[in-house]
Design a protein around this motif. Structure first.
Motif: not given
Lengths: 399, 910
Positions: A67-68, A71, A112, A115, A153, B17-18, B21, B45-49, B52-53
């Motif tokens: 996921p990171l 992103l 994503i 969103s 979202d 953040f990116i 991380v 939408a960034a919730r997964d990331a 995960e963090y």
């Protein structure tokens, strides 16, 4: 430059870097000439797969992004799209990145991205998504999935961004128009049991969009997308027909009791959001049925604006409107089964009135395409309603 | 522009953040966490990331916490820990719509952490802050989910072996969901989950419900019997591993295993018992389970053992196993402990159960008593109070001897103490029983009107006494080997004092004539108990003086209660008991004898005089006393006239018109003038009691001596120390006539005193010590006889005087105070005229006794220990007999026949 050379040069970069470079290479490959050859397309797809989405490594093994990393990738794509000056280039790259929709993973990234674009009010990305929606077809499963994600979202998880959402209608009307079209496919559909109603905040935003921008619904048709050369533009479907459905069926489907219960909760929510002594705007405290009335008015306005000075009408499909009749009839049957009189049922008459109004405005403004006589015949099978009767009579004479 | 700003702000946050991380460094974790939280809010939408963090942060925080030493436990010191403390509340409050994302994330994270740290002890891991925060988040979000999603999440968690503790923890929010699911797991996993779940008390209910449901399902009659074959072995297996499961299954077992269920269960067992999964369900494993279960299971087993052979075998096996296990020191068997807790139910069952139940429960009680001395004591107390038949009493014997025999005496210097320990317990048990029985009785008395109690109803104390008596009887018979050590008798002996006090209290409350009959029976019972006790001190240490005195007093009270008894049989029996008791008590204690004699006499003479026919000392010949004021009384008025000699007993001076202090003489009081008879039943019974106090070596003489002294003291305390001599006859006339008159009156009107005097006279030389009384009679006789003229021989007054004389003479003769010729005055007396009487009295009796002081010294003790006065050595000189001789000669016609008897031998000798 051959494929192997390209890959070799890209492999010098680690993940985020390689995606950035890959986008530049793809742009070089696909844009600028009359039309890319199929070989170039294959190379581009190969690069996208390996270096952008990292679906495979150099030996062809499957891998993926966490996921990171997703992103990070989205950030890169977003940067790239925002920096892109040419709409055609932008749409080309976007469609080649996300066009082949066999991959759920890509769709997730796209969701994503969309969103995020909504969150950040990023117009270039939104416009690209709008084009994508149109090209994929607003009622395709992928589109619906995307739209559902965006709704989740922004209307469920994050409910504090309503004012930002309202401005989207002016900054990215094409996206909004296509978005609404897709949304109308999601709710109040005859196949759903039980009937799924749009959440109130979504209804509020849509009402606000349609009501304040009469041209919004037509914007996707009025501004054709800048597509890569050689591609086939898909016809934009306006949200009008869907919205007419919503407005007409709303009186039948809204359970007033539950709405009454909802009211105080909404009030509390409002108070929470605005702790100041300033009274909330009256439009905010509209009930759902009132919202539908307002939306109905907006739709009628939009229909009037949808009149085309030249060319055939494109706004509303007659068949689509005619699809209303079985739903209304089913409701009427229910009433009869319970031994109620059709012409005294306020909900039913309200529904029929709205159908009549919409049909009349649409027909009068020449917005309807398709088989109008079929539509009239279908309407004729509906339960007795004075307005509808007059409209049917007058238009049947015209034909 | 607003939107533009926002857009750039979001991009900047995203970039930060990116970038942050990707450095994979937790130094700036708090900052990144803040950004992450803000991203969650604005950019869902960034919730997964972001999540995960967060997961990475949690992993790191767990590592830090585990390695952290106590003294540096400042959460702000470490970035990850600080972040965790920020994330916690944030994720807890995201709301309903977020729960479907957060809950699975949490659960995955927990499973990851648990799997990663599987080698750590659960407790350590659970107690780290990050894990706690995580569990809180999970719980919070689980409650927000709808039931389907929740079930899914829990299933997810149950699938992971390492995190059963987490399931247990999180499951507390939803025990109803978790418990049945956990049971679908293998026994080991289910045990772990349920163990953790049960730390939360409200969850226990659901655990139990799930277990019971599973069980009910398993025995339900339907086609899927084969599938359910393994359920019961599984449950039993689970129960063998987990106390919680066992407890849940056995809680309210009577409701679970009703008769119908049992019937069905028998069918199921019969169908499956030879199949594979049932191999583990053998008696030994069942017994192991039962050992850990509570006593209700045991009772249920007992119930079914009546009908079911297997249950009976199981019961026997269980009891043997219990007995075996209890032999080990520090054995802490839950069944025994549970029995101790529910001891009331058990004991009740012991009383009312059938034979199998009674004997099985007795065996359990032995173990309980052995482990818990307090229960031993209370069991003894309970059975002594409530046992109503021989069977239950026999069970008591069995329990006591069983408990004692289980004890292994310690080999040491204190071996005596060691063995005495149980004796002390028994003693305490008896004391408790006595006390409780009495409390129960007073309670009942308080709350029930006496009329509502049926006549046959016995008091608790009565039952207690009956039980004790029965025990003692068994013991004395010597046929009951379990009673060889005399534990019962020793225990009862130790509480003799209390028994005595109880008897005394009861006998004393009964002084009122309206005594309720049931209480009398209790008295009889108490007396019987005392009667059955050995107080000689030969077999056990003798009771203390205080105790003996208490019992003596109680016995005396009881004696007089019996004297008042209407039913002749129970009266005689009671008096016999009392006499036996007195004999036993006085045999070894002179003090007891003294007290008993004094109490008996005093009571008989003053408090219970009516029963013995006595009249008040100053007879009721006068009108009922008015309420005189001191000023009006003659006695006080006299004192005002100056100092006059206060004669002894002058306050009772009798004038012809009345008695000082009592008012005018009543006119018509002839009927009351006769002296009461001596030979009545009650008098004889009293004398018997008195005599029974004087058993043993020279006891009678000593006792009679005491009686004599007592009589003097009771009749007129002021002559107690005047000694034995008879003074000159004139002296009495001048100084002590008032007292003599009173004393004579007192003795004469009291049949008891007269009877006692006779007894004393028989036991020579005891009568000597009562010479003051004799002297008083003699003096008053002299005085009155002189006052009578000869012609008044037939008057009632004279007849009375004559009777008194006869009595005096017979007593003195019996007591050998009058030697040979004088002793025959008794036979002459009826024929003598008053003047002759005066002569004889003065010359022959008074003068003789004046010159020969009636003292014990006159009586010699012969070889057989008998005191007597040899007639050959104490012939009275002629001066004392001449008067007699002259009177006889003068009236030879009438009295001649006495002459040779009295004087011929005398003549011959002289």
């Amino acid at each position: 430059m051959s494929l192997s050379d390209l890959k070799h040069s890209l492999r010098k970069f680690e993940f985020p870097g390689c995606a950035k470079e890959a986008l530049i290479k793809i742009e070089q490959l696909l844009v600028g000439r009359a039309a890319p050859t199929s070989k170039q397309l294959d190379i581009a797809m190969d690069i996208i797969s390996e270096f952008v989405f990292c679906e495979t490594d150099r030996r062809g093994n499957r891998r993926g992004l966490n996921p990171l990393q997703e992103l990070q990738l989205i950030d890169i794509i977003c940067d790239y799209l925002s920096a892109c000056t040419n709409d055609t280039t932008k749409n080309t790259i976007f469609l080649s990145l996300f066009g082949g929709m066999e991959s759920q993973r890509k769709l997730k990234v796209l969701s994503i991205l969309a969103s995020m674009a909504v969150s950040a009010s990023s117009t270039p990305v939104l416009l690209a998504v709008g084009v994508w929606l149109q090209q994929m077809g607003c009622s395709s499963t992928q589109s619906l999935q995307l739209v559902e994600n965006v709704i989740k979202d922004h209307f469920y998880l994050n409910t504090s961004n309503q004012s930002a959402l309202k401005t989207l209608a002016t900054t990215a009307p094409q996206f909004v128009s296509n978005f609404i079209t897709a949304v109308t496919e999601l709710y109040m559909h005859d196949l759903q049991r039980p009937k799924k109603m749009p959440p109130k905040n979504l209804l509020e935003i849509i009402t606000s969009w349609v009501y304040s921008n009469p041209t919004l619904c037509m914007s996707a048709q009025l501004n054709p997308a800048a597509l890569p050369s050689g591609s086939i533009p898909m016809a934009a479907v306006t949200p009008l027909a869907g919205l007419i459905h919503w407005c007409a069926l709303a009186p039948l489907y809204i359970d007033e009791d539950t709405e009454m219960e909802e009211l105080p909760i909404k009030k509390i929510k409002l108070e929470d959001e605005k702790p100041s002594i300033v009274k909330s705007l009256p439009s905010k405290s509209l009930t759902e049925s009132e919202l539908y009335i307002k939306l109905h008015l907006g739709v009628l306005h939009s229909l009037r604006a949808g009149r085309r000075t030249h060319g055939p009408p494109t706004a509303v499909n007659a068949q689509h409107l005619a699809a209303l009749t079985p739903l209304v009839q089913a409701y009427a049957h229910q009433l009869l089964k319970h031994g109620l009189k059709l012409h005294t049922d306020a909900k039913l008459q309200d529904c029929l009135d709205r159908i009549g109004q919409a049909v009349q405005v649409a027909l009068a403004n020449g917005c309807v395409y398709g088989n109008i006589s079929n539509l009239l015949a279908a309407l004729d099978t509906l339960p007795e309603n004075r307005l509808l009767r007059i409209i049917i009579k007058s238009h049947q004479q015209n034909i | 522009m607003n939107t533009q700003n926002k857009s750039t702000a979001l991009s900047a946050e995203l970039n930060n953040f990116i970038y942050g991380v990707s450095r994979r460094n937790f130094q700036n974790a708090p900052d990144l966490t803040k950004i992450g939280i803000s991203l969650l809010r604005n950019f869902p939408a960034a919730r997964d990331a972001v999540l995960e963090y967060f997961a990475m942060v949690f992993h790191d925080a767990v590592n830090v916490s585990i390695n952290q030493t106590d003294y540096e436990s400042d959460p702000s010191a470490n970035g990850s820990l600080e972040s965790v403390s920020m994330i916690g509340p944030e994720l807890c409050n995201m709301g309903e719509s977020w729960a479907p994302f957060i809950a699975p994330w949490c659960i995955n994270l927990i499973m990851d952490i648990a799997t990663e740290k599987a080698n750590l002890p659960n407790a350590t891991l659970q107690n780290t802050d990050p894990v706690r925060v995580l569990l809180d988040i999970t719980t919070q979000n689980l409650t927000l989910l709808n039931s389907d999603e929740r079930a899914k999440c829990i299933d997810m968690m149950l699938g992971c072996r390492a995190c059963s503790w987490a399931v247990g923890w999180v499951g507390r929010a939803e025990p109803a969901l978790v418990a049945p699911r956990a049971l679908a797991l293998g026994a080991e996993s289910a045990r772990a989950v349920l163990a953790h779940l049960a730390n939360h008390p409200p969850a226990l209910y659901h655990v139990r419900a799930a277990l019971v449901d599973l069980f009910q399902e398993a025995i339900k009659e339907d086609s899927k019997a084969d599938k359910k074959r393994e359920v019961i072995p599984y449950l039993l297996n689970l129960a063998s591993k987990s106390d919680i499961v066992l407890k849940a299954l056995t809680q309210d077992i009577e409701q679970t295993l009703t008769d119908e269920v049992m019937d069905r269960l028998c069918v199921v067992c019969a169908a499956h018992r030879h199949s594979g999964p049932w191999e583990g369900v053998g008696p030994s494993s069942l017994v192991a389970l039962l050992l850990r279960s509570d006593v209700h299971c045991f009772l249920l087993l007992l119930k079914h053992a009546q009908r079911n052979l297997f249950c009976r075998q199981l019961l026997e096996y269980l009891l043997q196993k219990l007995e075996y296990e209890c032999l080990f020191p520090d054995a802490n068997i839950p069944l025994v402990m549970s029995a101790a807790e529910e001891i009331n139910i058990i004991r009740e069952k012991l009383l009312i159960g059938n034979q199998l139940e009674q004997y099985s429960i007795a065996r359990i009680l032995i173990l309980v008593s052995y482990n818990l001395p307090s229960e031993f004591v209370s069991t003894i107390s309970y059975l002594l109070q409530y046992s109503r038949n021989d069977t239950t009493l026999a069970l008591l014997v069995r329990i006591v001897s069983g408990t004692i025999s289980m004890h292994t005496p310690g080999d040491g210097t204190d071996i005596n103490m060691d063995t005495e320990r149980y004796q002390n317990f028994i003693k305490t048990g008896v004391e408790y029983a006595l006390r409780d029985a009495m409390i129960s009785d007073t309670q009942i008395k308080k709350y029930f009107i006496e009329d509502t109690v049926t006549k046959d109803a016995k008091t608790y104390l009565h039952h207690f006494c009956l039980n004790i008596v029965k025990l003692l009887r068994w013991e004395r018979s010597g046929r009951v080997s379990a009673l060889r050590t005399r534990w019962a008798a020793r225990a009862v002996e130790a509480s003799v004092g209390r028994l005595g006090a109880a008897l005394r209290a009861r006998a004393a409350t009964l002084r009122a004539p309206t005594a309720a009959p049931p209480d009398m029976r209790t008295c009889h019972a108490l007396a019987e108990v005392l009667d059955n006790i050995d107080m000689s001190g030969t077999k056990s240490p003798p009771p203390s003086v205080e105790v003996i005195l208490k019992v003596v007093q109680a016995t005396v009270q009881y004696f007089f209660r019996c004297i008042n008894e209407k039913d002749i049989m129970s009266k005689i029996r009671g008096i016999q008991t009392a006499s036996r008791l007195l004999r036993k008590l006085c045999l070894h204690s002179k003090l007891a004898r003294a007290v008993a004699l004094r109490d008996l006499l005093e009571t008989a003479m003053f408090r219970e005089d009516k029963v013995f026919g006595s009249r008040t000392v100053v007879a009721n010949t006068i009108s009922s006393p008015r309420d005189w004021h001191n000023e009006e009384l003659l006695i006080y008025m006299n004192q005002k006239h100056g100092p006059i000699t206060q004669l002894t007993q002058s306050h009772t001076s009798v004038f012809h018109a009345g008695i000082i202090g009592k008012g005018v003489r009543k006119r018509d009081s002839q009927d009351g003038e006769d002296a009461p008879p001596v030979l009545t039943l009650n008098n004889e019974l009293l004398m018997g009691a008195l005599m029974s106090c004087m058993d043993g070596n020279s006891g009678i003489v000593e006792g009679s001596t005491s009686i004599s002294l007592l009589l003097v003291e009771l009749v007129s305390p002021d002559v107690m120390y005047n000694g034995l001599p008879w003074p000159d006859e004139d002296f009495t006339k001048q100084v002590s006539i008032e007292r003599e008159l009173y004393m004579r009156c007192a003795v004469e009107r009291c049949g008891v005193a007269r009877a006692a005097l006779r007894r004393a006279a028989r036991a020579r030389p005891a009568l000597c010590l009562a010479s003051a009384l004799l002297r008083a009679t003699a003096a008053s006789l002299l005085h009155r006889a002189r006052a009578h003229l000869d012609r008044h021989t037939q008057s009632p007054e004279m007849a009375r005087e004559l009777a008194a004389l006869t009595e005096l003479l017979s007593v003195m003769t019996l007591g050998q105070l009058l030697p040979h010729p004088l002793s025959h005055i008794l036979e002459l007396a009826p024929e003598l005229t008053p003047s002759e009487i005066v002569q004889v009295l003065r010359d022959c009796i008074w003068n003789y006794t004046r010159d020969h002081v009636p003292s014990p010294a006159l009586f010699t003790c012969d070889s057989s220990g008998l005191h007597w006065r040899d007639p050959s050595t104490c012939k009275p000189p002629a001066t004392y007999t001449d008067t007699l001789r002259l009177i006889i000669q003068k009236r030879i016609s009438k009295l001649g026949h006495m002459y040779p008897i009295m004087f011929l031998n005398l003549e011959k000798d002289s």
